[in-house]
Design a protein around this motif. Structure first.
Motif, mmCIF file in Angstrom:
data_model
loop_
_atom_site.group_PDB
_atom_site.id
_atom_site.type_symbol
_atom_site.label_atom_id
_atom_site.label_comp_id
_atom_site.label_asym_id
_atom_site.label_seq_id
_atom_site.Cartn_x
_atom_site.Cartn_y
_atom_site.Cartn_z
ATOM 1 N N THR A 46 0.833 -1.202 0.000
ATOM 2 C CA THR A 46 0.000 0.000 0.000
ATOM 3 C C THR A 46 0.866 1.249 0.000
ATOM 4 O OG1 THR A 46 -1.746 -1.149 1.230
ATOM 5 C CG2 THR A 46 -1.806 1.265 1.225
ATOM 6 N N ALA A 47 1.829 1.310 0.925
ATOM 7 C CA ALA A 47 2.711 2.476 1.025
ATOM 8 C C ALA A 47 3.559 2.630 -0.226
ATOM 9 C CB ALA A 47 3.613 2.345 2.251
ATOM 10 N N GLY A 48 4.104 1.540 -0.719
ATOM 11 C CA GLY A 48 4.964 1.588 -1.906
ATOM 12 C C GLY A 48 4.232 2.068 -3.138
ATOM 13 N N LEU A 49 2.989 1.622 -3.297
ATOM 14 C CA LEU A 49 2.200 2.031 -4.455
ATOM 15 C C LEU A 49 1.920 3.529 -4.410
ATOM 16 C CD1 LEU A 49 0.634 1.200 -6.982
ATOM 17 C CD2 LEU A 49 -1.347 0.731 -5.512
ATOM 18 N N ILE A 50 1.538 4.026 -3.241
ATOM 19 C CA ILE A 50 1.251 5.456 -3.098
ATOM 20 C C ILE A 50 2.495 6.289 -3.372
ATOM 21 C CG2 ILE A 50 0.624 7.262 -1.452
ATOM 22 C CD1 ILE A 50 -1.119 5.132 -0.026
ATOM 23 N N LEU A 51 3.602 5.935 -2.732
ATOM 24 C CA LEU A 51 4.833 6.711 -2.890
ATOM 25 C C LEU A 51 5.342 6.686 -4.325
ATOM 26 C CD1 LEU A 51 6.671 5.593 0.383
ATOM 27 C CD2 LEU A 51 5.706 7.852 -0.082
ATOM 28 N N SER A 52 5.314 5.520 -4.940
ATOM 29 C CA SER A 52 5.825 5.398 -6.307
ATOM 30 C C SER A 52 5.018 6.226 -7.291
ATOM 31 C CB SER A 52 5.813 3.927 -6.746
ATOM 32 O OG SER A 52 6.749 3.172 -6.017
ATOM 33 N N VAL A 53 3.701 6.146 -7.189
ATOM 34 C CA VAL A 53 2.851 6.888 -8.116
ATOM 35 C C VAL A 53 3.081 8.390 -7.952
ATOM 36 C CG1 VAL A 53 0.473 7.515 -8.677
ATOM 37 C CG2 VAL A 53 1.081 5.109 -8.340
ATOM 38 N N VAL A 54 3.118 8.864 -6.706
ATOM 39 C CA VAL A 54 3.334 10.296 -6.457
ATOM 40 C C VAL A 54 4.664 10.751 -7.044
ATOM 41 C CG1 VAL A 54 3.756 12.040 -4.667
ATOM 42 C CG2 VAL A 54 1.855 10.434 -4.428
ATOM 43 N N PHE A 55 5.723 9.967 -6.820
ATOM 44 C CA PHE A 55 7.041 10.337 -7.329
ATOM 45 C C PHE A 55 7.096 10.313 -8.855
ATOM 46 C CE2 PHE A 55 9.028 8.601 -3.169
ATOM 47 C CZ PHE A 55 8.715 9.798 -2.530
ATOM 48 N N GLN A 56 6.513 9.283 -9.468
ATOM 49 C CA GLN A 56 6.617 9.132 -10.921
ATOM 50 C C GLN A 56 5.834 10.196 -11.673
ATOM 51 O OE1 GLN A 56 8.854 7.322 -11.799
ATOM 52 N NE2 GLN A 56 9.062 5.746 -10.239
ATOM 53 N N LEU A 57 4.689 10.618 -11.136
ATOM 54 C CA LEU A 57 3.884 11.622 -11.833
ATOM 55 C C LEU A 57 4.639 12.935 -12.002
ATOM 56 C CD1 LEU A 57 0.309 11.243 -10.273
ATOM 57 C CD2 LEU A 57 1.334 10.033 -12.215
ATOM 58 N N ALA A 58 5.584 13.189 -11.123
ATOM 59 C CA ALA A 58 6.287 14.473 -11.136
ATOM 60 C C ALA A 58 7.443 14.532 -12.136
ATOM 61 C CB ALA A 58 6.814 14.783 -9.731
ATOM 62 N N HIS A 59 7.889 13.393 -12.645
ATOM 63 C CA HIS A 59 9.086 13.419 -13.495
ATOM 64 C C HIS A 59 9.014 12.552 -14.751
ATOM 65 C CE1 HIS A 59 11.294 15.724 -10.527
ATOM 66 N NE2 HIS A 59 10.922 14.876 -9.595
ATOM 67 N N ILE A 60 8.137 11.556 -14.771
ATOM 68 C CA ILE A 60 8.080 10.643 -15.914
ATOM 69 C C ILE A 60 6.820 10.912 -16.727
ATOM 70 C CG2 ILE A 60 8.318 8.246 -16.660
ATOM 71 C CD1 ILE A 60 10.609 9.184 -14.942
ATOM 72 N N THR A 61 6.866 11.940 -17.566
ATOM 73 C CA THR A 61 5.762 12.294 -18.466
ATOM 74 C C THR A 61 6.343 12.817 -19.776
ATOM 75 O OG1 THR A 61 5.597 14.619 -17.773
ATOM 76 C CG2 THR A 61 4.358 12.998 -16.465
ATOM 77 N N ASP A 62 5.474 13.045 -20.747
ATOM 78 C CA ASP A 62 5.923 13.567 -22.042
ATOM 79 C C ASP A 62 6.533 14.958 -21.922
ATOM 80 O OD1 ASP A 62 5.494 11.541 -23.842
ATOM 81 O OD2 ASP A 62 3.410 12.079 -24.219
ATOM 82 N N GLU A 63 6.004 15.760 -21.003
ATOM 83 C CA GLU A 63 6.449 17.143 -20.884
ATOM 84 C C GLU A 63 7.886 17.249 -20.386
ATOM 85 O OE1 GLU A 63 3.513 16.105 -20.102
ATOM 86 O OE2 GLU A 63 2.203 17.329 -21.362
ATOM 87 N N THR A 64 8.233 16.453 -19.397
ATOM 88 C CA THR A 64 9.565 16.544 -18.801
ATOM 89 C C THR A 64 10.621 15.975 -19.743
ATOM 90 O OG1 THR A 64 9.247 14.412 -17.674
ATOM 91 C CG2 THR A 64 8.677 16.411 -16.461
#
Length: 365
Positions: free
Chosen positions: A245-263
């Protein structure tokens, strides 16, 4: 990772950070407030620790509870665990929780009850990630081994074409891996390269601290529940559910901030130099999401305001909502990008769409 660290351009749009820094400093001065946390953060700390610890004590004292309730409580512990990591531990290890150093160290040390290690986290996050954000070979947040391809530079494998489906299931293993193997591997690697955050630590003390804190951690979460009579299989399942549960929440929050088309994923030139200054580099490699969502703002510790966090890591997250307006205005004035997704949903869709694109076999291979 390449041991030759890149350097940032000295001449770029210097006006941006000079102007922004002045405006942010004036904001705190004019409002007569500290850049560190205040009663809002302290109250949040109490709430999150209550969410984290109450289910644990219920499990300990009510050993005959139904299995479904045991699982629900394990999920709640994981939610509290992620919340403490993003709000309390994160601010503490950035020195922004309080203006008192001992309080920052104490709050940063809460990572030990979350299965992590202060030294490893500060090197990996404060040094490598914040300095070399999204630079392949330097920012370890981009390194998922072979299983997930986060950049175009990573080697492509046939199974990557499905990564936008299976990656979310692997994200949940983040803190579980911390507890078992990651900390030992990181400490060995970081000490070998003489990496540190602040004053260098004695390797013997670091290894001793790691071993002792791991023993205490597993005693609290596995040994004690078994001693009081909870079945071993129940304890292990609950431990995994909590971490997943904790890992899924933390990973998603971290990835949304840096792994996208814009960045972007900038590369140093042959002299090891990057084209942009450090501040502009942060704008190019970072994105905000759901900036107006109260729940997201509160629970993620302002990590949805990732741009503000990367530009001002020593300012407590409780101020990001206020200074975000200054950052955005200054960036636009200087004709610089300011990437943000208005909702959490749109950020999630963008992230997994980007993973799908990275999973396509490169034309040259």
């Amino acid at each position: 990772m390449n041991n030759l660290a890149p350097t940032f351009a000295k001449q770029d749009t210097l006006k941006f950070f000079r102007t922004l820094n002045s405006r942010v400093n004036n904001y705190f001065k004019e409002n007569n407030i500290e850049k560190t946390g205040n009663w809002k953060l302290y109250l949040k700390t109490i709430i999150l620790f209550t969410v984290f610890l109450t289910p644990y004590f219920l499990i300990i004292f009510l050993t005959q509870m139904p299995f479904w309730l045991f699982i629900v409580l394990s999920v709640v512990i994981g939610i509290g665990m992620a919340g403490i990591g993003m709000n309390v531990m994160h601010d503490g290890n950035h020195g922004s929780y309080s203006n008192k150093n001992w309080i920052n160290k104490f709050m940063g040390g809460t990572i030990y009850i979350l299965a992590g290690n202060v030294y490893n986290w500060q090197v990996q996050h404060n040094v490598l990630h914040h300095t070399y954000t999204n630079i392949p070979g330097h920012d370890e947040d981009l390194d998922a081994g072979r299983v997930i391809r986060f950049t175009k530079e990573a080697k492509w494998y046939n199974f990557h074409q499905f990564q936008h489906y299976y990656s979310v299931f692997l994200y949940g293993l983040l803190t579980f891996n911390w507890s078992l193997t990651t900390d030992f591997k990181q400490m060995k690697a970081y000490l070998k390269r003489n990496l540190s955050y602040g004053k260098a630590k004695n390797p013997k003390i670091l290894w001793t601290t790691l071993v002792i804190t791991k023993i205490i951690y597993f005693a609290i979460w596995i040994v004690i529940p078994m001693i009081i009579g909870i079945s071993w299989w129940k304890v292990l399942i609950g431990f995994f559910v909590m971490h997943y549960t904790a890992g899924l929440i933390l990973s998603v929050v971290f990835q949304l901030a840096h792994i996208t088309d814009e960045t972007t994923n900038p590369h140093p030139n042959e002299n090891g130099e990057l084209e942009s200054t450090w501040a502009i580099h942060q704008l190019l490699t970072t994105v905000n999401f759901a900036p107006k969502n109260f729940i997201i703002n509160w629970y993620t510790g302002g990590l949805n305001h990732q741009i503000e966090h990367h530009l001002f890591p020593n300012i407590s997250h409780i101020h990001y909502g206020k200074i975000a307006k200054l950052v955005k205005e200054t960036a636009l004035e200087c004709q610089l990008p300011y990437y943000e997704y208005k909702t959490f949903r749109s950020a999630v869709i963008a992230h997994f769409k980007h993973l799908k694109e990275l999973g396509v076999k490169p034309a040259l291979e």
